[in-house]
Design an enzyme around this catalytic site. Sequence first.
Site, mmCIF file in Angstrom:
data_model
loop_
_atom_site.group_PDB
_atom_site.id
_atom_site.type_symbol
_atom_site.label_atom_id
_atom_site.label_comp_id
_atom_site.label_asym_id
_atom_site.label_seq_id
_atom_site.Cartn_x
_atom_site.Cartn_y
_atom_site.Cartn_z
ATOM 1 C CG HIS A 63 4.521 -1.909 -2.339
ATOM 2 N ND1 HIS A 63 5.668 -2.310 -1.701
ATOM 3 C CD2 HIS A 63 4.744 -2.139 -3.651
ATOM 4 C CE1 HIS A 63 6.548 -2.750 -2.581
ATOM 5 N NE2 HIS A 63 5.999 -2.670 -3.772
ATOM 6 C CG HIS A 78 4.046 -2.804 -8.907
ATOM 7 N ND1 HIS A 78 5.232 -2.141 -9.177
ATOM 8 C CD2 HIS A 78 4.264 -3.474 -7.747
ATOM 9 C CE1 HIS A 78 6.123 -2.416 -8.230
ATOM 10 N NE2 HIS A 78 5.570 -3.217 -7.343
ATOM 11 N NE ARG A 122 2.672 -4.799 -13.293
ATOM 12 C CZ ARG A 122 3.759 -5.110 -12.611
ATOM 13 N NH1 ARG A 122 4.770 -4.245 -12.516
ATOM 14 N NH2 ARG A 122 3.856 -6.267 -11.993
ATOM 15 C CG ASN A 131 7.976 -1.101 -11.321
ATOM 16 O OD1 ASN A 131 6.902 -0.613 -10.997
ATOM 17 N ND2 ASN A 131 8.255 -2.379 -11.155
ATOM 18 C CG ASP A 156 8.950 -1.683 -5.298
ATOM 19 O OD1 ASP A 156 9.617 -2.442 -4.573
ATOM 20 O OD2 ASP A 156 7.886 -2.030 -5.839
ATOM 21 C CG HIS A 211 12.995 -3.936 -3.825
ATOM 22 N ND1 HIS A 211 11.987 -4.713 -4.336
ATOM 23 C CD2 HIS A 211 14.121 -4.681 -3.941
ATOM 24 C CE1 HIS A 211 12.476 -5.874 -4.744
ATOM 25 N NE2 HIS A 211 13.781 -5.884 -4.516
ATOM 26 C CG HIS A 267 8.626 -5.930 -0.537
ATOM 27 N ND1 HIS A 267 9.975 -5.790 -0.379
ATOM 28 C CD2 HIS A 267 8.337 -5.487 -1.785
ATOM 29 C CE1 HIS A 267 10.476 -5.292 -1.494
ATOM 30 N NE2 HIS A 267 9.515 -5.089 -2.344
ATOM 31 C CG ASP A 322 5.164 -6.047 -4.162
ATOM 32 O OD1 ASP A 322 5.018 -5.317 -5.167
ATOM 33 O OD2 ASP A 322 6.163 -6.768 -3.994
ATOM 34 C CG HIS A 335 3.617 -10.216 -13.812
ATOM 35 N ND1 HIS A 335 4.370 -9.263 -14.466
ATOM 36 C CD2 HIS A 335 4.095 -10.271 -12.541
ATOM 37 C CE1 HIS A 335 5.267 -8.760 -13.622
ATOM 38 N NE2 HIS A 335 5.116 -9.349 -12.446
HETATM 39 ZN ZN LIG Z 1 9.665 -4.458 -4.325
#
Ligand SMILES: [Zn+2]
Length: 422
Positions: free
Chosen positions: A57, A59, A61, A91, A149, A176, A229, A302, A306
């Site tokens: 899991h 991200h 980007r 995502n 997610d 999610h 999560h 997760d 950012h």
């Molecule tokens: Zn999530």
Amino acid sequence: MSATIIRNGRIIDPANERDEVADLIIVDGRISDQQPNEFEEIDASGLVVSPGLIDIHVHFREPGFGWKETIESGARAAAAGGFTTVVCMPNTSPVADSPSTIAWIKNRAEAVADVRVLTTGAISKNLEGEELAPIGSLAQAGVVAITDDGRCIQNNELMRRAVEYARMFNLPLLDHCQDYNLVGNGVVNEGYWSTLLGLPGWPGAGEEAIVARNILLAELCDHRIHCQHISAAGSVRLLREARARGVKISGEVCPHHIALTNAAIENFDTNYKMNPPLRTQRDIDAILEGIADGTLEILASDHAPHANFEKEVQFDAAPFGILGLETEFGIFLNLLVHKHKTIDLPRLLALYTINPARLLGLESGALSLGAKADITLIDPDLEWIVNAAKFESASRNTPFDGWKLKGRAVRTIVGGKSVWSL
Ligand SMILES: [Zn+2]
């Protein structure tokens, strides 16, 4: 021919129920039992030799948000955390809901990543929860699972069809779990702190309602659904009961959900804002119990980078999520093995290797003869201090800067090649 011998390490390979001090031989990138004539040596005295850690899991980007993290910087962060395989969430921008975007991510990973970067595809087009993505084409393009997610499909009938398609292509669904009506615009756990600080609450029931929905659909469709999560005590109870009946349902835990309670938000620091939110000690106790009895069998980060300019805004407006890859293994080892004694080290490694590999049908996760030599060397007793300034990740949004931890990965080997060492 290239060969390496890792000498005198404690080999812990949960998939093969192996735990002994021995040498491990790598020939041409695979685990071997043939003594090579010429070889490099790695001294692993006092270290643990584990199958390469897997984080299902993260991200990364890209495409679309490279200022937060790129596949290249994310892969470096993974290697520095001891991970040889990671699984990206869809995502991105564009959303990974088409074979062309999946192909772009795979090509990019092939070109720039030192660890294995696998990807998921979206369940619904553009993550909108209205219309299914082309699940068969995504499977053909090589996704290892499907998930929305960050979002959650609210229409139970649409979700049922997604599970049926996923079953046809033997892809697990990762979900999610968030009921939009119950959660509304909640940003922190609903309770004492949300009331005191005047922030909109996100009740545990908002997660539990969807965990219950997923149990019903996993049972109805006889197919694997994995709840991402898990944060709430009631979710653990629901999963325990369903798994005891043989339902193909599973759950994962992220480090922040056992390392921190919702009291951490008292100064409105957005590095404590994540989705689902930090909850109470009662929830943490239930999650620890769930890990101990095998109800929760996968650990993941997760990892959600950012930029500072995005996180340095008022609490309500800040994006959800924190970094994970470079701290998660140390936090779990420190808390689950050393501090709370919830599980022992071999169990911890199973939760990070063979269990996620089995869920996703990956070949990795074990040190079997002939397997790809993805290996993590671990010093279980090394004391260290988290220093976010030195992270490989392109972002810095972590609440764990300055934490003192015991135990960490010290070398990451992918396909027989060292890609990172302390
Ligand atoms: Zn999530």
